[in-house]
Design an enzyme around this catalytic site. Sequence first.
Site, short mmCIF file in Angstrom:
data_model
loop_
_atom_site.label_atom_id
_atom_site.label_comp_id
_atom_site.label_asym_id
_atom_site.label_seq_id
_atom_site.Cartn_x
_atom_site.Cartn_y
_atom_site.Cartn_z
CB CYS A 1 16.31 -16.55 -18.36
SG CYS A 1 16.03 -17.78 -17.11
NE ARG B 1 14.73 -11.78 -21.19
CZ ARG B 1 14.20 -11.76 -22.41
NH1 ARG B 1 13.81 -10.64 -22.93
NH2 ARG B 1 14.08 -12.86 -23.10
CD1 TRP C 1 10.34 -16.34 -13.15
CD2 TRP C 1 10.13 -17.96 -14.66
NE1 TRP C 1 9.10 -16.91 -12.98
CE2 TRP C 1 8.94 -17.91 -13.90
CE3 TRP C 1 10.22 -18.92 -15.67
CZ2 TRP C 1 7.87 -18.77 -14.11
CZ3 TRP C 1 9.15 -19.77 -15.88
CH2 TRP C 1 7.99 -19.70 -15.10
CG ASN D 1 15.55 -16.77 -22.42
OD1 ASN D 1 15.23 -15.94 -23.25
ND2 ASN D 1 14.66 -17.37 -21.67
N GLY D 2 15.52 -20.31 -21.94
CA GLY D 2 14.72 -21.28 -22.68
C GLY D 2 14.63 -22.59 -21.92
CD GLU E 1 -5.82 -7.26 -15.43
OE1 GLU E 1 -5.62 -8.44 -15.75
OE2 GLU E 1 -4.90 -6.46 -15.18
CE LYS F 1 -2.34 -6.82 -12.59
NZ LYS F 1 -2.56 -6.98 -13.99
CD GLU G 1 -0.40 -10.45 -12.19
OE1 GLU G 1 0.33 -10.75 -13.13
OE2 GLU G 1 -1.04 -9.37 -12.17
CG HIS H 1 -25.27 -21.41 -13.77
ND1 HIS H 1 -26.42 -22.11 -14.01
CD2 HIS H 1 -25.46 -20.18 -14.31
CE1 HIS H 1 -27.27 -21.35 -14.69
NE2 HIS H 1 -26.71 -20.16 -14.87
CE LYS I 1 5.82 -5.54 -17.31
NZ LYS I 1 4.45 -5.46 -16.79
N1 HGA Z 1 15.71 -23.63 -18.15
C1 HGA Z 1 16.66 -22.72 -17.60
C2 HGA Z 1 16.45 -21.32 -18.11
C3 HGA Z 1 15.12 -20.79 -17.66
C4 HGA Z 1 14.57 -19.66 -18.46
O1 HGA Z 1 14.96 -19.31 -19.55
N2 HGA Z 1 13.52 -19.08 -17.90
O2 HGA Z 1 12.88 -18.07 -18.59
C5 HGA Z 1 16.64 -22.73 -16.08
O3 HGA Z 1 15.70 -23.23 -15.45
O4 HGA Z 1 17.61 -22.26 -15.49
#
Ligand code: HGA
Length: 607
Positions: free
Chosen positions: A2, A27, A74, A98-99, A479, A483, A486, A502, A602
Site C-alpha cells: 500500500c 507497493r 494491496w 498502510n498497515g 528460487e 519465480k 510468482e 525421501h 513488490k
Molecule cells: N489493511 C489495509 C491496508 C493494507 C496495506 O497496507 N497493505 O499493504 C487494507 O486492507 O486496505
Amino acid sequence: MCGIIGIIGKDDVAERLVEGLRRLEYRGYDSAGVATIHDGAIERRRAEGKLANLVKELDRDPLPGTTGIAHTRWATHGAPTTNNAHPHATKEVALVHNGIIENFKALREELTARGRVFDSETDTEVVAHLVSELVEQGISPKDAVAQVLPRLHGAFALAILFRSSPDMLIGARLGSPLVVGYGDGETYLGSDALALAPLTQRIAYLEEGDWVIVTAGGAEIFDRDNNPVERPITISGVTGELISKGNHRHYMLKEIYEQPVVVAQTLRSYLRRMEDQVSLPVPDFDLGAIRRVTIVACGTSYYAGMVAKYWFEQFARVPVDIDVASEFRYRAPVMEDGGLMIVISQSGETADTLAALRHARSEGQKIAAVVNVPTSTMAREADLLLPTHAGPEIGVASTKAFTCQLAVLAAFAANLARAKGRLDGKAEKELVRHLAEAPAALNAALAYDESIEAMAHLVAGARDVLYLGRGPDYPLALEGALKLKEISYIHAEGYAAGEMKHGPIALIDDKVPVIVLAPSGPLFEKTVSNMQEVQARGGKVVLISDYDGVQAAGEGCIATITMPKVHPLIAPMVYAVPVQLLAYHVAVAKGTDVDQPRNLAKSVTVE
Ligand code: HGA
C-alpha cells in the site's frame, strides 16, 4: 505494501497525487483512490484494479482541490473492490492507510454499537470513524488524532484529511513508513522519498510513533507521547524519472539483462581489484568480534541468504542460523553476545524482516543490512549498511536484486573470513578473481536466452514442476520454483536433490517436468545420480549444466540448457539467469501479467 501520498498544494493536486501513485504502484495494485476537499466537502474517486482505472475515472469525473490524499492498495482485509479502496471517508474525515489495525474487530463492534455505519470490509475504516466521531463532537482534528492513535494496535502509516481544516493534513506512523516532504510553499506526505521525488528532495523521515501536522508552511512533528520533536531534513537524492522498459517487452526482462552491469557495479564497492582484496563500504566495523551470524529475510532474499550460509560456513567457519523473518520474529531464538544479524531486503522496508531486525537489536545483536534502497528504514537502523547497487527494480519478481545480494554476501563472507584469520592472501586473491569473473559469466549466460525461449513450451503446459539442486544450488532450485509460481502461476517446488527419494519422488510421472541445476563441481555426480533416479521412474528432466555436464549427463533429458563453465563460487549467480529466463518465457507463453502478477506486491510492508 500500500502506497500513500498527501499534498497541500498551491494548485489542484489530483494529477500530482496520481503521478505519485505511479511511483508507489510497486507497493500494491489491487485498487487506487484519491480524495480532496472541494467547495467545503470531501470528494473521492476510487477504482478497482490498476492505477490506469483510476486515471480513467478521473478523466471522466475530474477532482479539483488543492489539498488531497491518495492510495494504491494491496488488500489485507476485504476484497480488492472499489468499496474497499482507500481513501475511507465520513462527511468530516478521509484517510489513507498502510498497515493493519489488528484490533479493528473490537473497535468496529464498539463503533457499530454507537450507531456508526460502515461502508467497507476493511480494518482501516474504523480509524476514519474513530477520528470522525470526535471531530463531529467539536474536538479539534489535532486532539482527535492524539486521542485515537493510542487506541490502534498493529501497524499504520496514515494520512488524514479534514473537511473543517482544508489547509492541513495529519500523518502518523507506527510500523509502516511515512516521510514528510518540504516543498516551495507546499508540503507533502508519502510512503517513501521516491513517491515525492518530482515534488521535492527535502525529506524528513518520521520515527516510530511519530505523528505530524502538515500545512503549506511546513510540518509540526510530535512523538508518541505528544512532545514536539524535530526530525532532520535530508536531501533524498532520489531521481524523479520514471524508469522506462527500454527496448524490452517487460521490466522483468530488462532487469534480467541488466545483471552483468549491476553486479559489476555492486562488486566495485566490495572488491579492490588492484590489490586483489575484498573490502567493505564501512571499513571500521569490527568483524573480528562476530562469533555467530543469523540471516533473516523473506522470499527471494531469503534464498540469497540460504546460499550465503554455505559461504559463511565454508570461508569464515562461523556458525550461521537462517530463518524466514515471519517465523524468526515469533519464536524464541537464542541470540548470544557477539552475534550479527544480517537482514536482506530489496526495499529495506519488508515488515517481517524489519520486525526481526528490531527484535534482534533489543537482544543485543549487531545488525548488518543488505538492501537496495540506501534511504530505507533498514538501512537507517542497521549498524552496517551493505548496499546492493542494482538500481530501481520494478518487476515484482526479483531478479537483479537477487544476484546483487549474492555478490554482496559472497564479498562479505570473504571479509569475515579474513577478519577471522581464515583467509590468507593467496585464497583471498583467488576469491576476488572468481567474483570478478561473475559479470562476464552472467553475460555469457544471457546468450542462451533464445534457446530457453524455444524450450519454454515444455514447461508452459505443466500443472506441476519440480526443481532440484544440491549445495548452494539447492536454494537456486527453491528460487527457480518461486519465480515460476510468482509469474506463471504454475505450481512448482524446489527440493534438495538428495531429498527427493525421501518423499517427493512419489510425485514423479511424465507430466511433471523436473528442472535439475547441476553445474560441474564437487556435487555434480551426486546430483546426477538423483536425476537418474527421477529418469528411472519416467520423469522428464530438463538439465541445466555447463558443456561438460551436459555432455556427461544430458542423454535422455527432454531438454538441456548449457551454461558457461564457472567456478562453483559464482555458479549460484550465473545459474540464476536460466531459472529467471525460464520462468519469464513460460509466463509470456501463458500470457500472464509478468511485471505485476496477481495478488503480489513488490514491497511487503505488512506482517
Ligand atoms: N489493511 C489495509 C491496508 C493494507 C496495506 O497496507 N497493505 O499493504 C487494507 O486492507 O486496505
